[in-house]
Motif scaffolding. Structure first.
Motif, PDB file in Angstrom:
ATOM      1  N   PRO A 175      -4.435  21.381   0.614  1.00 49.42           N
ATOM      2  CA  PRO A 175      -5.423  21.160  -0.421  1.00 49.42           C
ATOM      3  C   PRO A 175      -5.293  19.456  -0.613  1.00 49.42           C
ATOM      4  O   PRO A 175      -6.378  18.989  -1.360  1.00 49.42           O
ATOM      5  CB  PRO A 175      -5.022  21.795  -1.599  1.00 49.42           C
ATOM      6  N   SER A 176      -4.345  18.923  -0.566  1.00 53.18           N
ATOM      7  CA  SER A 176      -4.035  17.562  -0.890  1.00 53.18           C
ATOM      8  C   SER A 176      -2.834  16.709  -0.119  1.00 53.18           C
ATOM      9  O   SER A 176      -2.071  17.962   0.406  1.00 53.18           O
ATOM     10  CB  SER A 176      -3.996  17.188  -2.341  1.00 53.18           C
ATOM     11  N   VAL A 177      -2.989  15.448  -0.017  1.00 50.64           N
ATOM     12  CA  VAL A 177      -1.674  14.782   0.635  1.00 50.64           C
ATOM     13  C   VAL A 177      -1.207  13.997  -0.442  1.00 50.64           C
ATOM     14  O   VAL A 177      -1.639  13.828  -1.592  1.00 50.64           O
ATOM     15  CB  VAL A 177      -2.164  13.995   1.728  1.00 50.64           C
ATOM     16  N   ASP A 178       0.038  13.622  -0.181  1.00 52.07           N
ATOM     17  CA  ASP A 178       0.911  12.881  -1.227  1.00 52.07           C
ATOM     18  C   ASP A 178       0.599  11.241  -1.201  1.00 52.07           C
ATOM     19  O   ASP A 178       0.537  10.363  -2.185  1.00 52.07           O
ATOM     20  CB  ASP A 178       2.131  12.903  -0.955  1.00 52.07           C
ATOM     21  N   LEU A 179      -0.018  10.814  -0.103  1.00 55.06           N
ATOM     22  CA  LEU A 179      -0.428   9.363   0.294  1.00 55.06           C
ATOM     23  C   LEU A 179      -1.510   9.347   1.144  1.00 55.06           C
ATOM     24  O   LEU A 179      -1.327   9.654   2.382  1.00 55.06           O
ATOM     25  CB  LEU A 179       1.081   8.447   0.626  1.00 55.06           C
ATOM     26  N   TYR A 180      -2.339   8.606   0.857  1.00 55.40           N
ATOM     27  CA  TYR A 180      -3.676   8.420   1.807  1.00 55.40           C
ATOM     28  C   TYR A 180      -3.537   6.921   1.804  1.00 55.40           C
ATOM     29  O   TYR A 180      -3.809   5.993   1.135  1.00 55.40           O
ATOM     30  CB  TYR A 180      -4.815   8.977   1.170  1.00 55.40           C
ATOM     31  N   LEU A 181      -3.572   6.431   3.259  1.00 62.26           N
ATOM     32  CA  LEU A 181      -3.410   4.853   3.502  1.00 62.26           C
ATOM     33  C   LEU A 181      -4.809   4.399   4.408  1.00 62.26           C
ATOM     34  O   LEU A 181      -5.014   5.265   5.382  1.00 62.26           O
ATOM     35  CB  LEU A 181      -2.147   4.577   4.250  1.00 62.26           C
ATOM     36  N   MET A 182      -5.410   3.314   4.050  1.00 61.73           N
ATOM     37  CA  MET A 182      -6.197   2.727   4.840  1.00 61.73           C
ATOM     38  C   MET A 182      -5.362   2.166   6.079  1.00 61.73           C
ATOM     39  O   MET A 182      -4.699   1.153   5.821  1.00 61.73           O
ATOM     40  CB  MET A 182      -7.092   1.601   4.103  1.00 61.73           C
ATOM     41  N   HIS A 183      -5.861   2.524   7.396  1.00 62.46           N
ATOM     42  CA  HIS A 183      -4.917   2.085   8.286  1.00 62.46           C
ATOM     43  C   HIS A 183      -4.910   0.543   8.748  1.00 62.46           C
ATOM     44  O   HIS A 183      -3.985   0.071   9.256  1.00 62.46           O
ATOM     45  CB  HIS A 183      -5.588   2.875   9.632  1.00 62.46           C
ATOM     46  N   TRP A 184      -6.203  -0.034   8.816  1.00 59.47           N
ATOM     47  CA  TRP A 184      -6.506  -1.341   8.788  1.00 59.47           C
ATOM     48  C   TRP A 184      -7.569  -2.010   7.944  1.00 59.47           C
ATOM     49  O   TRP A 184      -8.488  -1.443   7.880  1.00 59.47           O
ATOM     50  CB  TRP A 184      -6.506  -1.888  10.364  1.00 59.47           C
ATOM     51  N   PRO A 185      -7.244  -3.460   7.672  1.00 61.08           N
ATOM     52  CA  PRO A 185      -8.406  -3.838   6.807  1.00 61.08           C
ATOM     53  C   PRO A 185      -9.597  -4.185   7.359  1.00 61.08           C
ATOM     54  O   PRO A 185     -10.879  -4.125   7.134  1.00 61.08           O
ATOM     55  CB  PRO A 185      -7.864  -5.214   6.368  1.00 61.08           C
ATOM     56  N   CYS A 186      -9.478  -4.591   8.859  1.00 61.81           N
ATOM     57  CA  CYS A 186     -10.720  -4.857   9.664  1.00 61.81           C
ATOM     58  C   CYS A 186     -11.724  -5.801   9.158  1.00 61.81           C
ATOM     59  O   CYS A 186     -12.816  -5.678   8.745  1.00 61.81           O
ATOM     60  CB  CYS A 186     -11.659  -3.479  10.172  1.00 61.81           C
ATOM     61  N   PRO A 187     -11.243  -7.213   8.694  1.00 63.83           N
ATOM     62  CA  PRO A 187     -11.632  -8.031   8.066  1.00 63.83           C
ATOM     63  C   PRO A 187     -13.325  -8.300   8.398  1.00 63.83           C
ATOM     64  O   PRO A 187     -14.174  -8.798   7.683  1.00 63.83           O
ATOM     65  CB  PRO A 187     -10.895  -9.380   8.150  1.00 63.83           C
TER      66      PRO A 187
END
Length: 274
Positions: free
Chosen positions: A99-111
């Motif tokens: 139902p949820s994760v502990d940490l969600y990360l944006m993988h790259w900024p892709c500027p």
């Protein structure tokens, strides 16, 4: 079972300092690796949508006897979904059977895409909705981080970056620490120890402490205050990578390893990947 350090993040949540990475593992390899890791004592597993093995982690979480509340699960928002973070996370949660994760990360900024601030705003809402307990980023340099914080007022709890003895990123690590952002190391063993394991200081310390070269490098990450996620799909190696809590490196030995830094990046440059 070894007692591993737990690090408190600036949002009040806690992350185990040593976790399992499953980059380049198939669904079944990821499942088997996660099951083996949880049996050994790992309590943190790091996957990503782009790894295409979240299903394997979901299966492992169903198989293990370890309680869900005791396992820290991280997954990541892929670049193509920066404007569709909610849909992307919902897809990941289905694969993970969570139902949820502990940490969600944006993988790259892709500027060059210039959508990472919008993605971050969506991730803030996902945290508010309870679909992820914490939010962070990967591969963000200081200008990217500054912009996120200035435009949203919300600082990532984690910045996961390529970091190993040949690419120590000390300036970025220090900047993260100053802003209460936990630095997490990916490719912590330099992708199988390339250019690292054969270094004289690593070999000497391995002999001194009766450890493998990989264990010495993992201990260096831990003693540097880094969260570290070595990847392996081999049960014996998974267990070996976790057997690092019965010794510490001396300050002089840390300094010797610091001298190995050559700026040798093995993965993409965050300024160039878009």
């Amino acid at each position: 079972m070894a007692e591993q350090p737990i690090i408190k993040l600036h949002d009040g949540n806690h992350i185990p300092q040593l976790g399992l990475g499953v980059w380049q593992a198939s669904i079944d390899e990821a499942r088997q690796a996660a099951v083996a890791a949880l049996q050994v004592g790992y309590r943190s597993i790091d996957t990503a949508a782009i790894y295409k093995n979240e299903e394997g982690i979901g299966q492992a979480l169903q198989e293990t006897d370890v309680a869900r509340d005791d396992i820290f699960v991280t997954t990541k928002l892929w670049n193509d979904d920066q404007l569709n973070a909610e849909r992307a996370l919902e897809t990941s949660l289905k694969k993970l059977q969570l139902p949820s994760v502990d940490l969600y990360l944006m993988h790259w900024p892709c500027p060059q895409k210039d959508s990472y601030v919008q993605a971050w705003q969506q991730m803030i809402r996902l945290q508010e909705q309870g679909l992820t307990k914490s939010i962070g980023v990967c591969n963000f340099n200081e200008p990217h981080l500054k912009r996120l914080i200035e435009e949203t007022g919300v600082s990532p709890v984690v910045n996961q970056i390529e970091l190993h003895p040949m690419l120590q990123q000390r300036t970025l690590h220090a900047w993260n620490a100053l802003h209460q952002i936990q630095t997490e190391s990916w490719s912590p063993l330099a992708q199988g120890g390339k250019g690292v394991f054969e270094q004289e200081v690593i070999k000497r310390l391995a002999q001194k402490y009766d450890k493998t070269a990989a264990q010495i490098v993992i201990r260096w990450h831990l003693d540097s205050g880094l969260v570290v996620i070595p990847k392996s799909v081999t049960p014996s190696r998974i267990a070996e990578n976790f057997a690092v809590f019965d010794f510490r490196l001396e300050k002089s030995e840390m300094s010797e390893i610091a001298a190995l830094d050559s700026g040798n990046r093995l993965g993409p440059d965050p300024e160039e990947l878009n």
